[in-house]
Structure formats: C-alpha cells, structure tokens
Motif scaffolding. Structure first.
Motif, PDB file in Angstrom:
ATOM      1  N   VAL A 240      17.402 -13.378  42.881  1.00  0.00           N
ATOM      2  CA  VAL A 240      16.045 -12.240  42.872  1.00  0.00           C
ATOM      3  C   VAL A 240      16.008 -11.733  41.508  1.00  0.00           C
ATOM      4  O   VAL A 240      16.878 -11.126  40.943  1.00  0.00           O
ATOM      5  N   VAL A 241      14.546 -11.574  41.161  1.00  0.00           N
ATOM      6  CA  VAL A 241      14.279 -11.040  39.801  1.00  0.00           C
ATOM      7  C   VAL A 241      13.181  -9.845  39.853  1.00  0.00           C
ATOM      8  O   VAL A 241      12.447 -10.249  40.703  1.00  0.00           O
ATOM      9  N   GLU A 242      13.066  -9.033  38.757  1.00  0.00           N
ATOM     10  CA  GLU A 242      11.913  -8.246  38.671  1.00  0.00           C
ATOM     11  C   GLU A 242      10.780  -9.021  38.498  1.00  0.00           C
ATOM     12  O   GLU A 242       9.688  -8.890  38.928  1.00  0.00           O
ATOM     13  N   SER A 243      10.837 -10.165  37.764  1.00  0.00           N
ATOM     14  CA  SER A 243       9.747 -10.902  37.161  1.00  0.00           C
ATOM     15  C   SER A 243      10.455 -12.152  36.610  1.00  0.00           C
ATOM     16  O   SER A 243      11.349 -12.035  35.879  1.00  0.00           O
ATOM     17  N   ARG A 244       9.892 -13.129  36.679  1.00  0.00           N
ATOM     18  CA  ARG A 244      10.361 -14.428  35.981  1.00  0.00           C
ATOM     19  C   ARG A 244      10.307 -14.276  34.838  1.00  0.00           C
ATOM     20  O   ARG A 244      11.169 -14.829  33.858  1.00  0.00           O
ATOM     21  N   ALA A 245       9.188 -13.869  34.154  1.00  0.00           N
ATOM     22  CA  ALA A 245       8.864 -13.744  32.531  1.00  0.00           C
ATOM     23  C   ALA A 245      10.088 -12.806  32.107  1.00  0.00           C
ATOM     24  O   ALA A 245      10.703 -13.352  31.001  1.00  0.00           O
ATOM     25  N   ALA A 246      10.238 -11.721  32.532  1.00  0.00           N
ATOM     26  CA  ALA A 246      11.286 -10.805  32.021  1.00  0.00           C
ATOM     27  C   ALA A 246      12.740 -11.405  31.961  1.00  0.00           C
ATOM     28  O   ALA A 246      13.455 -11.245  31.169  1.00  0.00           O
ATOM     29  N   ALA A 247      12.965 -12.087  33.263  1.00  0.00           N
ATOM     30  CA  ALA A 247      14.270 -12.340  33.523  1.00  0.00           C
ATOM     31  C   ALA A 247      14.549 -13.604  32.413  1.00  0.00           C
ATOM     32  O   ALA A 247      15.737 -13.719  31.784  1.00  0.00           O
ATOM     33  N   THR A 248      13.636 -14.664  32.272  1.00  0.00           N
ATOM     34  CA  THR A 248      13.795 -15.657  31.431  1.00  0.00           C
ATOM     35  C   THR A 248      13.748 -15.324  29.944  1.00  0.00           C
ATOM     36  O   THR A 248      14.070 -15.994  29.218  1.00  0.00           O
ATOM     37  N   ARG A 249      13.305 -14.183  29.743  1.00  0.00           N
ATOM     38  CA  ARG A 249      13.348 -13.639  28.440  1.00  0.00           C
ATOM     39  C   ARG A 249      14.609 -12.532  27.932  1.00  0.00           C
ATOM     40  O   ARG A 249      14.917 -12.606  26.872  1.00  0.00           O
ATOM     41  N   GLU A 250      15.164 -12.019  28.917  1.00  0.00           N
ATOM     42  CA  GLU A 250      16.068 -10.772  28.577  1.00  0.00           C
ATOM     43  C   GLU A 250      17.370 -10.921  29.561  1.00  0.00           C
ATOM     44  O   GLU A 250      18.465 -10.470  29.086  1.00  0.00           O
ATOM     45  N   ALA A 251      17.288 -11.854  30.530  1.00  0.00           N
ATOM     46  CA  ALA A 251      18.425 -11.744  31.230  1.00  0.00           C
ATOM     47  C   ALA A 251      19.713 -12.744  30.983  1.00  0.00           C
ATOM     48  O   ALA A 251      19.454 -13.734  31.406  1.00  0.00           O
ATOM     49  N   GLY A 252      20.749 -12.304  30.261  1.00  0.00           N
ATOM     50  CA  GLY A 252      21.482 -13.153  29.802  1.00  0.00           C
ATOM     51  C   GLY A 252      22.637 -13.773  30.823  1.00  0.00           C
ATOM     52  O   GLY A 252      22.760 -15.055  30.890  1.00  0.00           O
ATOM     53  N   ASP A 253      22.584 -13.335  32.002  1.00  0.00           N
ATOM     54  CA  ASP A 253      23.285 -13.861  33.263  1.00  0.00           C
ATOM     55  C   ASP A 253      22.571 -15.193  33.751  1.00  0.00           C
ATOM     56  O   ASP A 253      23.267 -15.932  34.246  1.00  0.00           O
TER      57      ASP A 253
END
Length: 325
Positions: A240-253
C-alpha cells in the motif's frame, strides 16, 4: 498571522484526531496523485525540501500551503536536529498567510498519523505486539499513533547494536499496560506490527521471518537509493502506498525492486482506494503480510496544518473525552 509552536501543534490535535482527519480527507475525495512533486534542492551541507499543496480540511475549508524543511546530516553531531522546518498555511482564495506552524512537530504528527491511518485498515484488530526500528522522534510518534488504534501490550525496540537498543528503550516513557524491551531484528517473527523509522540505506530485517498477518510500516526515507525492507518483503506482501506516482518516484524500498522487474507498479494499492472500502476488504484479508510504504506527501501536511489551525482558532486544546489509548 498566527505562530503555532510545537507544543501548540500537539495540544491542538491529539493523535487519534489527526488519524481521523487524514482518513476523512481521503474519504471526501482528496486525490494524492494530484500532489505536486517534492522539490529537493541540494545545498553545501544538506538539502532544502519544498512541499506545496492546495486542498480542503475535513471541515471543508480551502487552504493552500507550503512546507520548507531542511535536512542537515551532520547536525546530530553538533547537538542539533537533523531535520528542521516551518509550514506556511494560506487562505486558498486570497492567498493571505494565516499561520506559521512548527514544521518538525507537524511532520512527526502527520507521518505517524498516516501510518496509523493505513495500519487501522491492514492490521488485525487485536494486534498487540509491535517491533519498532529506531528511537528518534518518528519512533516515539509511531508508538503513540499505533497505541491510538490497536491494544499494544509489548513493544520491542531494535537498534543498530544491543547496547544502542538498550539506550533507546530507556528513552521511551513508561506507559501503563505496555512493556517496552530491547530486541534483535528477528523479533519480527512474532510481531503483529513492525514500524521502520530509521535512516537505514539497507534492509533492517529478513522478510522471510514475517508472519502472514504482520503489517509493516516503512517511513524512514524518500530517496530512491535508500530502503528499510528487503526484496522478499516487497514481493510477498500486499503493498500500500500514498500514491503510485510518489512511490515510483521516491520510494527506494519499491523502486529498487521495480527496476529489476520483480514488482509491477500496477500492483501498488493506493491508500485512498483502500480507505474508501471497508476494513474487511481484500488487502486486510489477503493471508499475506501487508506493507505500507510512506514517503510523506504535501497533502498530508496541508490537512494536518489546516485542522490544527482550525482547532487553534476555535481555542480548542484537544477533543473532549478522546485520549490516546
């Protein structure tokens, strides 16, 4: 323009109310995908972070706002905070400044509150055992937030070394009904909840140890090169993520797993979609671990800042009859 300091932020909005405010904003249709990207400006001794947003509080009042935060990695050695900042809240129609809020207190509150907003729909109702990686402000805030939604009785604090873990335990206040002990990373094998609140660059624990009902909250970084959880956790969990765009831009995990073709970004479940369904939905009943990967977003700051401002404006010091569990 009001100046709302750290103590006033905490007094105006108890943790349980902060959690509800974020959940309600998403139920009311707020779209995290519309958030502007975080601006990260390198400077000689760290970074400047700029996070603008526009939206409404759960009470329907329209705001704009921007957080300016600084990240200075060498500050702890100087006895100064690693992260500092301020939040400027504006009236959305006139763009008149309304309040300047302590940015660190706001960030600590909203980060833990959004984790709890997700965990409230992902973790078993009787979740009582928490493993907490880290011992800084976010670790303390997450303990408070998770106690507000689940009947915690045992917290295992994991540090970089056993001695460090013991020191961290001493820093947590005694809380009735909650036993706080030092432990090792393999404590996740018996955990209901795992909160990762560190600046780690590499995974903190072996994901093969996670029980099927566990919920992992990873909040420590928003950099593509940093991660707190391993490939196994990401690949075998409902993510689960806050937003797909933010996750694929910033979430190194997640990015490091996606880049190797081991995770399809389409599998990422936006928190807004989850929160608009019932707690018994597929993510909560999937029979596999759940991972909430948060990078921290500007809409969260705006919702919390607006709600704090409204409570402060009304002269409130909290919600009558509503304490944290």
């Amino acid at each position: 323009m009001k100046i709302i300091d750290a103590a006033s932020v905490a007094a105006a909005l108890p943790m349980r109310a902060a959690i509800r405010a974020l959940q309600q904003a998403l139920r009311d249709g707020l779209d995290p995908e519309a958030d502007p990207p975080r601006a990260v400006v390198p400077v000689d001794h760290g970074q400047l972070l700029l996070m603008p947003a526009e939206g409404r509080s759960p009470r329907g009042r329209a705001y704009a706002g921007v957080k300016m935060a600084t990240v200075a990695p060498d500050n702890p050695a100087r006895g100064l905070p690693r992260i500092q900042g301020q939040y400027l809240l504006l009236d959305a129609e006139t763009l008149t400044p309304l309040a300047l809020l302590d940015g660190v207190a706001l960030t600590n509150l909203r980060t833990a509150a959004v984790s709890a907003a997700a965990a409230d729909l992902l973790a078993p109702p009787d979740a009582s055992r928490l493993v907490l990686f880290g011992g800084g402000p976010q670790a303390h805030s997450h303990l408070a937030a998770l106690r507000a939604i689940r009947p915690l009785t045992e917290v295992t604090v994991v540090g970089r070394t056993p001695e460090r873990a013991r020191q961290l335990v001493e820093g947590f206040p005694e809380t009735a009904g909650v036993r706080v002990v030092a432990g090792e990373p393999d404590a996740v094998a018996d955990a209901d909840l795992i909160a990762c609140c560190t600046t780690a660059r590499t995974p903190l624990f072996d994901g093969t140890l996670l029980p099927p009902h566990a919920t992992v909250l990873a909040v420590g970084s928003h950099e593509p090169g940093a991660r707190e959880v391993d490939d196994h956790t990401v690949r075998h969990a409902t993510v689960v993520v806050e937003s797909r765009a933010a996750a694929t831009r910033e979430a190194g995990d997640l990015i490091q797993v996606i880049d190797r073709g081991l995770l399809d970004p389409a599998q990422l479940l936006p928190l807004a979609d989850l929160i608009r369904t019932t707690p018994g939905g597929p993510a909560a009943a999937s029979g596999r671990p759940r991972l909430f990967k948060s990078v921290g977003m500007a809409w969260e700051d705006l919702v919390i800042a607006g709600t704090v401002h409204e409570a402060h404006e009304a002269g409130l010091s909290g919600e009558s009859g509503e304490g944290d569990r």
